[in-house]
Scaffold this active site. Structure first.
Site: not given
Ligand code: DX5
Ligand code: ZN
Length: 226
Positions: A11, A36, A38, A40, A70, A72, A142, A180
């Protein structure tokens, strides 16, 4: 991508953001299976990250990489998935709370040439997935509340992974199950026992100084080598 039973997705939330391109290159060089990505929006989750321009730039530099987007965001719109598909996403997943017409959105993601997935928050029950199986390539569970890296995995979410595995088996389908949040070398084997096949690792991989050693530490409990 190599034929592996288990896949590790690094990620970029935990990457070196001032050297993002080089850090993704180092991750791929180390042998990570998936990047990955993310997304947001400061609305669905209390954080703000990367837009499609970042993905486009990474895709241009790494044409063969698998980018797992991903989302969000809320609402999840056709415009957003189209922007990320256009920018080079390989997989796109979204949270059902942000999308009224989930079946249609999954079909749209596939029509754009990407693998389509649904993401379940810790408090989201998986029952509705049974009506979407034929449109789902993967389920992203999650194991923390989304928004930040570096949190501890929540055990009830792993019980849910096992439930989803059972539901899929009963339905005769084999979507990939991805987890995740809080994935570490200490708990990854337990997550695999529950039914996960794809593991997102932020702090445990991109956060590590030696990415190859970090990857090895994650693969070893799964019985896999680099
Ligand atoms: C959190 C993200 C994850 C995050 C995971 O909302 O969706 O992908 O990067 O991070 P770690 O592996 O540090 O928990
Ligand atoms: Zn994620």
């Amino acid at each position: 991508m190599a034929e592996r039973k288990y896949l590790i997705a690094g990620s970029i939330l935990s990457a070196d953001l001032l050297s993002l391109g080089d850090d993704v290159g180092a991750a791929l060089e180390a042998g990570v299976d998936i990047i990955h990505f993310d997304v947001m929006d400061f609305h669905f989750v209390p954080n703000l990250t990367f837009g499609p321009a970042f993905l486009k730039a990474l895709r241009a530099r790494y044409p063969k990489a698998v980018f797992d987007v991903h989302l969000m965001v809320a609402p999840v719109t056709e415009q957003i998935v189209e922007a990320f598909a256009e920018a080079g996403a390989s997989w796109i997943s979204f949270h059902p709370e942000g999308c009224v017409h989930q079946e249609r959105m999954l079909s749209h993601i596939r029509d754009l040439g990407c693998k389509a997935g649904i993401v379940l928050n810790p408090g989201t029950a998986p029952e509705f997935l049974r009506y979407l199986w034929d449109k789902l390539d993967f389920v992203l569970v999650m194991t923390v509340n989304p928004g930040f890296g570096g949190q501890k995995a929540l055990e009830p979410c792993l019980i849910k992974v096992a439930e989803i595995k059972q539901m899929a088996k009963a339905a005769g389908v084999t979507p990939l199950i991805e987890v995740d949040g809080g994935v570490k070398s200490e708990n990854i084997a337990h997550m695999a026992d529950c039914g996960a096949q794809v593991f997102v690792a932020g702090s445990a991989f991109f956060g590590a100084k030696d990415k190859r050693a970090a990857l090895q530490a994650l693969r070893a409990p799964l019985g896999e080598s680099l």
